[in-house]
Design an enzyme around this catalytic site. Sequence first.
Site, PDB file in Angstrom:
ATOM      1  N   SER A 199      -9.722  -3.862  19.249  1.00 44.89           N
ATOM      2  CA  SER A 199     -10.463  -3.342  20.418  1.00 44.89           C
ATOM      3  C   SER A 199      -9.601  -2.353  21.204  1.00 44.89           C
ATOM      4  CB  SER A 199     -10.963  -4.477  21.305  1.00 44.89           C
ATOM      5  OG  SER A 199     -10.033  -5.514  21.488  1.00 44.89           O
ATOM      6  N   SER A 258      -4.590 -12.531  14.861  1.00 49.26           N
ATOM      7  CA  SER A 258      -5.296 -13.486  13.998  1.00 49.26           C
ATOM      8  C   SER A 258      -4.517 -14.783  13.835  1.00 49.26           C
ATOM      9  CB  SER A 258      -5.573 -12.859  12.621  1.00 49.26           C
ATOM     10  OG  SER A 258      -6.484 -11.786  12.743  1.00 49.26           O
ATOM     11  N   GLY A 304      -0.187  -9.968  15.588  1.00 49.89           N
ATOM     12  CA  GLY A 304      -0.239 -11.435  15.509  1.00 49.89           C
ATOM     13  C   GLY A 304      -1.510 -12.043  16.069  1.00 49.89           C
TER      14      GLY A 304
END
Length: 199
Positions: A105, A38, A36
């Site tokens: 990341s 974005s 979630g």
Amino acid sequence: MATNITWHGNITHEERKVLAKQSGLTIWLTGLSGSGKSSIACLLEEHLLKRGYNSYRLDGDNIRFGLNSDLGFSDDDRNENIRRISYVSKLFNDSCTFIIVSFISPFKKERENARKIHEADNLPFIEAYVDAPLEVVEARDPKGLYKKARQGIIKEFTGISSPYEAPEDPEIHLKNYDSPIEKSVEQIVKYLEENNYIK
């Protein structure tokens, strides 16, 4: 690194803050694909802009259409991906923009390096862990990526064939699997208000 380069300064960061009428800030959203990130970043950007804060969003997929289009998904390429974005977000931050970074990341060391890059210039860096368990994001699978990873079509996929190292002590821990994304945005906004980043 090139040796025949010189950093050209202009106004100081403190002077820029006065002229821009706001400080810069990096909000770094990390989590598995489908967690979630974005969606939260889009809603947060809209919220901050409506409140009058110059804000911009950097999304992991979007960046790979241009700046990082030369990178794949090997560990080395993932590290380079995050290194570049760390410096780009630092520049936005220095320009007194609220920059919202939405990247998987996956590696702790690279996120720590991103923080150090900001802190070296006394620029605020906030890590927000978008926590959704593998079984939840795999069930969501909005892009069909987990299915392809399980079939071996996608190699080096975070959470399946490549590790995700979850943050141990993020500034913000968003449990984005049993509540709407609006609640996550509210949690981030509350943190920003309580720590005097926004009024």
